[in-house]
Design a protein around this motif. Sequence first.
Motif, PDB file in Angstrom:
ATOM      1  N   THR A 118      49.155  52.264  68.510  1.00  0.00           N
ATOM      2  CA  THR A 118      49.648  53.191  67.493  1.00  0.00           C
ATOM      3  C   THR A 118      50.732  54.082  68.082  1.00  0.00           C
ATOM      4  N   THR A 119      51.816  54.227  67.336  1.00  0.00           N
ATOM      5  CA  THR A 119      52.885  55.141  67.730  1.00  0.00           C
ATOM      6  C   THR A 119      53.066  56.176  66.624  1.00  0.00           C
ATOM      7  N   PHE A 120      53.471  57.395  67.004  1.00  0.00           N
ATOM      8  CA  PHE A 120      53.523  58.507  66.066  1.00  0.00           C
ATOM      9  C   PHE A 120      54.932  59.078  65.960  1.00  0.00           C
ATOM     10  N   MET A 180      46.013  63.725  61.029  1.00  0.00           N
ATOM     11  CA  MET A 180      46.471  62.636  61.893  1.00  0.00           C
ATOM     12  C   MET A 180      45.344  61.627  62.064  1.00  0.00           C
ATOM     13  N   SER A 181      45.722  60.344  62.163  1.00  0.00           N
ATOM     14  CA  SER A 181      44.725  59.288  62.353  1.00  0.00           C
ATOM     15  C   SER A 181      45.409  58.080  62.981  1.00  0.00           C
ATOM     16  N   THR A 182      44.608  57.111  63.397  1.00  0.00           N
ATOM     17  CA  THR A 182      45.127  55.844  63.922  1.00  0.00           C
ATOM     18  C   THR A 182      44.586  54.724  63.046  1.00  0.00           C
ATOM     19  N   HIS A 208      49.931  61.247  56.155  1.00  0.00           N
ATOM     20  CA  HIS A 208      48.975  62.328  56.357  1.00  0.00           C
ATOM     21  C   HIS A 208      49.344  63.570  55.556  1.00  0.00           C
ATOM     22  N   SER A 227      50.378  51.803  63.232  1.00  0.00           N
ATOM     23  CA  SER A 227      49.565  50.915  64.071  1.00  0.00           C
ATOM     24  C   SER A 227      50.144  49.516  63.942  1.00  0.00           C
ATOM     25  N   GLN A 264      40.277  44.586  65.290  1.00  0.00           N
ATOM     26  CA  GLN A 264      40.237  45.228  66.604  1.00  0.00           C
ATOM     27  C   GLN A 264      40.030  44.212  67.721  1.00  0.00           C
ATOM     28  N   ALA A 314      51.908  57.651  61.355  1.00  0.00           N
ATOM     29  CA  ALA A 314      51.302  56.828  62.403  1.00  0.00           C
ATOM     30  C   ALA A 314      51.504  55.362  62.057  1.00  0.00           C
TER      31      ALA A 314
END
Length: 536
Positions: free
Chosen positions: A334-336, A464-466, A480, A504, A327, A502
């Motif tokens: 992140t793109t979905f 859903m998550s990042t 997911h 990242s 981080q 997702a």
Amino acid sequence: MSTDIKVPTLGESVTEATIGQWFKKVGDRVEQDETIAELETDKVTVEVPAPAAGVLQEIVAKEGETVEVGALIGTLGEGEGSSTSTDNATEAPSNEAKAEAASDDAGGYGGESASGSQASGSGSGKLVEVNVPAAGESVTEAQVGSIFKKVGEAVAVDEALLELETDKAAQEVPSPVAGVIREVLVSEGDDVQVGALLMKIEEGASAGSGQETPKSEAAAPTPGAGATAREEVRDQSAGRPPAPSARKMMDEKGVSASQVSGSGRDGQILKGDVLEAVAKGAPSSAQEKPSQAAARPQSAPDDAAREERVKMTKLRQTIAKRLKNAQDTAAMLTTFNEVDMTATMEMRKKYKDLFEKKHGVKLGFMGFFTKAVTHALKEIPAVNAEIDGTDIIYKNFCHIGMAVGTDKGLVVPVIRDADQMTIAEVEKELGRLAKAARDGKLGVADMQGGTFTLTNGGVYGSLMSTPIINAPQSGILGMHKIQERPMAIGGQVVIRPMMYLALSYDHRIVDGKEAVTFLVRVKENLEDPERLILDL
């Protein structure tokens, strides 16, 4: 004829070290593999064993000098030399030597190593030493996890004796022989270095034979015998001075030992510990120390009684550090997208029985996802690359990491050259790695070299998550839960099994257009799986 003593490999990211201390002086006799010097890096202290038996002929690098990996630090010659050494040689015996001496003084089970004769008062078998095994070039120490056997218990060949936890994985240490445990030199939670002595087994003995020291006796002082081996080792190592390089930096930065947490052997403060303390804002001796109010406030008495404080395992500490570093370092974004799983699910349903019958493994979704990802990585190579300083390294292969949750924490075994595998080969390798992860038998080689990672939170119900990228990789795909949702298709509302995806990615190396295109290609491959077969 002389033998060179050189600085050993210290790990991929370590190129130099400082001579901490010499345990032998010129003219002293040394045996092969006997510890003759100690090196300090900013991460660990490493003992240097003698490459051969002989006499210490020359010390090229003095204590406090900085040397590079592979550099000559001394030479050994032929001859007998002095049988005992003085000065530094007597000042700092190894942990193993102290543990054995303390054990003998405390009245513990005495005996020789596997190569020696039987010990007085024991059975007829010889004592076999169990040491910390090598766990890869970059791993120099481990933490003792669960100990499965105690003194006096019988063990079979290859039976698990205890568990060791490194910053990368947990592994069981098997018994090299059948016999009886005669001595346990470590306790759960102890930090041990590669090669350190863990246990002694009397080979060929049966339970109840020979002299035994109950584990409870080894954990408390015996009247008239002083502290136990473990306690004596701790007492002797208490207050171990900081490494010379660390002491120099502490003086330069004006930091006291009380402000630094030592991560070296026996809590010794290393150079890296000082740097970390300074980075965290440790005040200098000229500054006022922070008040106790700045620390974690104490819990109310009734709350404190219901709390449980447990030391983090090395694996968990590393997971926390790596994720936070990712981080802090990467420009993470992140793109979905969402994928209609109808076609893939129908293909799986149609062929799963035939697939299992032919290949001996169940047909899951991970095989489809792995192939869909490798196809997309070929088209968008930036997602399969990494940054090294001011360079970008493009990987012309696909080593796909699979995040696996275990009771010890998150591990990421790697399927190597997944782009060259069939779906059946991917499923077989994934099954092997997943089982090894659950059983705590993953090797370091199983988790190295990944270029891209898949993580499936859907197995736990995540919608859903990042996900956080697995540095130094530049991308990770989060899968997911498959959930039926109403979708508008051809002007009509129909119910379809949908999954959110997702991606990242590190925006320093992957542009938004590339990230979106990559995710769209994965979506297209899964919604039309024939593309994978036709390599489209």
